[in-house]
Scaffold this active site. Structure first.
Site, PDB file in Angstrom:
ATOM      1  N   LYS A 243       0.888  -1.472   0.639  1.00 48.49           N
ATOM      2  CA  LYS A 243       0.137   0.056  -0.416  1.00 48.49           C
ATOM      3  C   LYS A 243       1.148   1.002  -0.111  1.00 48.49           C
ATOM      4  O   LYS A 243       1.890   0.570   0.568  1.00 48.49           O
ATOM      5  CB  LYS A 243      -0.373  -0.198   1.438  1.00 48.49           C
TER       6      LYS A 243
ATOM      7  N   TYR B 227      16.084  30.409   5.897  1.00 51.14           N
ATOM      8  CA  TYR B 227      15.139  31.015   7.096  1.00 51.14           C
ATOM      9  C   TYR B 227      15.167  31.737   8.344  1.00 51.14           C
ATOM     10  O   TYR B 227      15.094  30.487   9.300  1.00 51.14           O
ATOM     11  CB  TYR B 227      13.878  30.312   6.630  1.00 51.14           C
TER      12      TYR B 227
ATOM     13  N   MET C 284      11.759  24.436   1.807  1.00 52.49           N
ATOM     14  CA  MET C 284      10.975  23.701   1.021  1.00 52.49           C
ATOM     15  C   MET C 284      11.542  22.905  -0.267  1.00 52.49           C
ATOM     16  O   MET C 284      11.336  21.588  -0.227  1.00 52.49           O
ATOM     17  CB  MET C 284       9.855  24.487  -0.393  1.00 52.49           C
TER      18      MET C 284
HETATM   19  C1  LIG Z   1      -0.675  -1.674   6.654  1.00 52.74           C
HETATM   20  C2  LIG Z   1      -0.700  -2.941   6.824  1.00 52.74           C
HETATM   21  C3  LIG Z   1       0.118  -4.174   7.594  1.00 52.74           C
HETATM   22  C4  LIG Z   1       1.699  -4.093   7.227  1.00 52.74           C
HETATM   23  O1  LIG Z   1       2.274  -3.812   8.581  1.00 52.74           O
HETATM   24  P1  LIG Z   1       3.717  -2.922   9.392  1.00 52.74           P
HETATM   25  O2  LIG Z   1       3.486  -2.225  10.462  1.00 52.74           O
HETATM   26  O3  LIG Z   1       4.215  -2.167   8.199  1.00 52.74           O
HETATM   27  O4  LIG Z   1       4.682  -4.789   8.591  1.00 52.74           O
HETATM   28  C5  LIG Z   1       0.041  -5.071   7.713  1.00 52.74           C
HETATM   29  N1  LIG Z   1      -1.923  -5.573   7.903  1.00 52.74           N
HETATM   30  C6  LIG Z   1      -2.753  -4.252   7.511  1.00 52.74           C
HETATM   31  C7  LIG Z   1      -3.745  -4.874   7.530  1.00 52.74           C
HETATM   32  C8  LIG Z   1      -2.133  -2.775   7.062  1.00 52.74           C
HETATM   33  O5  LIG Z   1      -2.839  -2.104   7.405  1.00 52.74           O
END
Ligand SMILES: *Cc1c(COP(=O)(O)O)cnc(C)c1O
Length: 337
Positions: free
Chosen positions: A35, A239, A285
């Site tokens: 993801k 800055y 930035m």
């Molecule tokens: C993001 C996620 C993972 C992976 O988790 P990590 O802590 O990055 O290993 C596994 N299961 C679900 C449901 C997640 O949302």
């Protein structure tokens, strides 16, 4: 065209991290959370590399992410963790990806399709998932994997065993059960069930002390020197003029800033060049200034490695290892080796 900043990505380290997590998963299959575009590294590239190692189960959050991945390699499964909304149905029914059903509403929405799905049971995190007493709603679904998710896997919490036992007790007609993320894998084989779902540790994050020394850094940000300059004693940099040179110093201005995900938390705390070049003054930035007294020949166009070991960068910045990966921006050229 070549960008003045790049994210060097170590494909061997990614593969080695997965093999290590697969081994720690014991008899369970080891998947991969990809993801947020593979935690910022590039989901497609991650999938292709992990498939070669034997990974077959992948996880994204949304159907947009599933679509963006493109066709999955032969024999691979893709699960969409947020389940399925009404507005996803047309895409979801045509996709080889499976929704992870999280609620009675999602289960009712998917049931008429008769198509394969996964489900999430909430065993205590109170985020996404069906309550255990609603597990009966899953009867008759074409259910592949029943998942749950640990709330405190990165800590020694009594909640971990409670959640493990709650998932084990669920009598649901799923082919497999799955609980452990990266930190959960470190808790031992009792937490692995049939399938593990690491994300962070694949990408070089160290989720628990047990993983120290076993997880290799994968993502290495590097930026070019835009300008070298001498800052005389008493003058300030950047800055807010927050840094004042105590003596004449040599400074490199690097092509990276908070719009690239190198956030202002690194002001006065980050380093580059393996600790030799401190970040001086605020993060802009698009630019940072680093002290390079130690490097008499560094100049315009030279590449400087930003220190970004995830545990170290998290300590320096106060950001989580997850944030450090997922904020890395689009201006980096992502270069795999
Ligand atoms: C993001 C996620 C993972 C992976 O988790 P990590 O802590 O990055 O290993 C596994 N299961 C679900 C449901 C997640 O949302």
């Amino acid at each position: 065209m070549s960008a003045p900043l790049r994210l060097r990505l170590d494909g061997d380290a990614l593969a080695a991290n997965w093999r290590r997590l697969a081994k720690m998963s014991g008899g369970a299959a080891c998947g991969a959370a990809v993801k947020a575009d593979g935690y910022g590294l590039g989901a497609r590239a991650v999938v292709e590399r992990l498939v070669r190692e034997g990974c077959r189960d992948f996880f994204v959050a949304t159907w947009d992410e599933a679509e963006a991945l493109g066709a999955m390699p032969e024999g691979c499964a893709l699960s969409v963790l947020h389940g399925v909304r009404d507005e996803d149905m047309a895409v979801a029914i045509r996709s080889i990806a499976r929704p992870v059903l999280n609620s009675p509403e999602q289960a009712a929405r998917w049931r008429p399709t008769g198509r394969p799905c996964d489900a999430m049971a909430d065993t205590g995190i109170n985020r996404l998932g069906l309550q255990p007493e609603d597990a009966g709603l899953l009867a008759g679904l074409n259910l592949e994997t029943l998942m749950s998710h640990l709330a405190c896997a990165d800590e020694d919490s009594a909640m971990n065993a409670r959640q493990r036992d709650a998932l084990a007790a669920l009598d649901v007609p799923a082919k497999r059960k799955s609980l452990a993320n990266s930190a959960g894998i470190c808790l031992g084989e009792g937490f692995a069930f049939d399938l593990t779902r690491p994300g962070l540790a694949l990408y070089g994050g160290v989720p628990r002390a047990e993983a120290h020394g076993h997880v290799a850094q994968v993502a290495f940000p590097e930026a070019q020197v835009v300008q070298r300059r001498r800052v005389p004693a008493g003058e300030s940099i950047g800055y807010g003029a927050t840094f004042i040179a105590q003596a004449d110093i040599e400074v490199a201005i690097l092509n990276i800033g908070y719009a690239d995900g190198y956030l202002r938390a690194f002001a006065g705390a980050g380093t580059a060049g393996r600790g030799r070049f401190p970040v001086l003054g605020r993060v802009s930035m698009d630019l940072i200034a680093v002290g390079i007294d130690a490097e008499p020949t560094l100049g315009e166009g030279d590449w400087v490695a930003i220190d970004y070991s995830l545990p170290g960068a998290a300590r320096a910045s106060g950001l989580s290892q997850y944030e450090l990966l997922t904020v890395l921006g689009q201006r980096f050229e992502r270069v795999w080796s």
